[in-house]
Design an enzyme around this catalytic site. Structure first.
Site, PDB file in Angstrom:
ATOM      1  CG  ASP A  44      38.056  39.618  51.194  1.00 34.98           C
ATOM      2  OD1 ASP A  44      38.708  39.504  52.252  1.00 34.98           O
ATOM      3  OD2 ASP A  44      37.646  38.634  50.547  1.00 34.98           O
ATOM      4  CG  HIS A  85      43.348  34.695  49.357  1.00 33.92           C
ATOM      5  ND1 HIS A  85      42.243  33.912  49.536  1.00 33.92           N
ATOM      6  CD2 HIS A  85      43.491  35.422  50.485  1.00 33.92           C
ATOM      7  CE1 HIS A  85      41.732  34.145  50.737  1.00 33.92           C
ATOM      8  NE2 HIS A  85      42.479  35.054  51.328  1.00 33.92           N
TER       9      HIS A  85
END
Length: 514
Positions: free
Chosen positions: A259, A187
């Site tokens: 993702d 992230h």
């Protein structure tokens, strides 16, 4: 074809490969318009979910624009939950299921989840994580994995996929080619998986092979650098990983989903639009976006970027059309799924049953439990990664107070200890004077401050009971230790039942390696 018609067709193709999120519990007008213009998918997050009835209305409204719309969700039925994000999952996560190591139980839990998602109108679940959590310092996988052993992860990945898909919802094995042996959260940064191809084939790929053999309909790419296959590009943007390894070597012909494309590992280097173009060019078929960037402008930006890349020659129109075709084929397949969902003979309490079976105990359990007086509970609260909703409750104190009225508790954060050297004395030890002390931790072995605080408490109170709701890790101090193998609501209830003896016999078993 005229220029305007070609532009319109390019926009339709571009929209069809996006899987955006959006704000709110009702369908925004811009999403409805985009579906009419060719948007093939949307993805739901916690912000879109209030009640089962509301979600069903929302998905029905979306599909009124296109009956074959793919509606995805990132629901792992563990610490990462969207459908129960506001209450905590009533099912244990993967690590707990791996601890029990009963593939029939795993299949039943996934089928139970699938029935709930199917009733809500979901057709694709971005789960399960089939990563082998071989690095104990991994900040983003942890209890999302079935365990540390390749064979264990492989058999439970296959069982979970069979269970979910038998209930009419497509599974998505993630994060290819394996996110378990990394120490950076994608992230925020770009992880590196430094193993050679032989080691990757032996450790990380078998669960994906098992997923493919189980008939998984989708695979999610990982935002990590795997130099054994590509020294320059993250897996999501690498044709060597997506085309050569996943398509050709493993033989996968289903849907490849990225993702979240706004994650730092790719967006910080290439921009969200640049990463999108590179991912489709590399072989991805669908772009997940909207966990953080959930506005109309983001969807328009990505659609325009894809169309412009075709015009410039940076993206072959045939590749974009191929991706769109795979999405259409997936949509047609998923539309025919699950019209008659089988009844699971295990029953509706399967999540709590599984969570109870996952609990592991060490120490003089029968000398200490169940508690006969209300304790003081100290919950040491770590910062969690972005995959876990900040709104999702966890812990033992609340369900324990329901079973032992008079239970008190305090939640302790690192910043409080840093600001006040006497915080633990005042808020943890003093209220526990003359009473049992229960200390709840979550991945204590990964948080130095938490281990220090736990050591301080256990030194002052050697009779403290320690509940670990993350990875079991190294032995903790304390009289009795309870490992729940996850921090779901079901796991918290299971621990509270053991502490209180609320209708359940304390299990006569010790901790077992997973």
């Amino acid at each position: 074809m005229s220029s305007s018609n070609h532009s319109s067709e390019l926009r339709r193709l571009a929209l069809s490969v996006l899987q955006p999120g959006f704000e709110g519990t009702e369908a925004p007008d811009w999403v409805l318009r985009a579906i009419g213009e060719g948007l093939g998918s949307v993805v739901l997050f916690a912000r879109n979910i209030a009640t089962p009835e509301q979600v069903a209305r929302l998905t029905a409204r979306l599909r009124a624009e296109n009956p074959e719309l793919v509606i995805a969700i990132d629901e792992e039925a563990g610490d990462v939950t969207r459908i129960e994000s506001w209450t905590g999952s009533t099912r244990p996560g993967n690590f707990a299921l791996g601890a029990v190591d009963d593939v029939e139980l795993t299949e039943s839990v996934a089928r139970d989840l699938g029935r709930e998602l199917h009733a809500a109108g979901v057709s694709l679940d971005y789960a399960p994580s089939v990563d082998v959590n071989s690095n104990p310092d991994n900040p983003v996988i942890g209890v999302r994995s079935f365990g540390t052993g390749t064979e264990l992860v492989s058999r439970h990945a296959a069982a979970w996929i069979r269970g979910l898909q038998s209930a009419g919802v497509a599974a998505c094995a993630k994060h290819f080619p394996g996110h378990g042996d990394t120490a950076v959260d994608s992230h925020h940064g770009l992880p590196r998986y430094e193993a050679d191809a032989e080691e990757i084939a032996a450790r990380a790929l078998p669960p994906f092979r098992a997923a493919l053999q189980a008939g998984v309909r989708a695979v999610m790419s990982a935002h990590l650098l795997v130099p054994a296959y590509d020294r320059d590009l993250p897996a999501t943007l690498s044709s060597s990983v997506l085309e050569e390894l996943l398509r050709k070597e493993l033989g996968f012909d289903g849907l490849i989903v990225t993702d979240g494309i706004e994650m730092g590992a790719v967006a910080d280097r290439y921009g969200i639009d640049g990463a999108t173009v590179r991912a489709i060019a590399a072989g991805a078929d669908a772009i997940c976006v909207g966990g953080e960037s959930a506005d109309q402008g983001t969807t328009e930006l990505l659609a325009e970027a894809l169309a412009a890349a075709v015009v410039r020659g940076d993206l072959a129109e045939e590749r974009l059309a191929e991706a769109a075709g795979r999405l259409r084929a997936f949509a047609a397949w998923s539309t025919g799924l699950g019209r008659s969902v089988p009844v699971d003979p295990v029953g509706g309490d399967i999540g709590f049953t599984a969570a109870r079976r996952a609990v592991r105990l060490t120490g003089p359990v029968h000398d200490v439990l169940p508690l006969t007086t209300a304790p003081h509970v100290v919950e040491l609260v770590p910062a969690t990664n972005l995959a876990i909703g900040k709104e999702t409750p966890w812990g033992v104190a609340v369900p324990l107070r329901e079973r032992l009225p008079g239970t008190t508790f305090v939640r302790v954060h690192q910043r409080q200890l840093a600001a006040d050297a006497g915080f633990l004395d005042a808020h943890a030890l003093a209220p526990a004077s003359g009473r049992p002390l229960v200390v709840v931790v979550r991945d204590a072995s990964r948080h130095a401050w938490m281990e220090r605080a736990l050591g301080t408490l256990a030194t002052a109170r050697p009779d403290a009971i320690v509940v670990e709701m993350g990875l079991p890790g190294a032995p903790h101090p304390g009289a009795v230790r309870i490992d729940t193998c996850g921090a779901t609501a079901a796991s918290g209830v299971a621990a509270a039942e053991i502490l209180a003896g609320a209708g359940h016999t304390v299990p006569a078993r010790t901790a077992e390696p997973v």
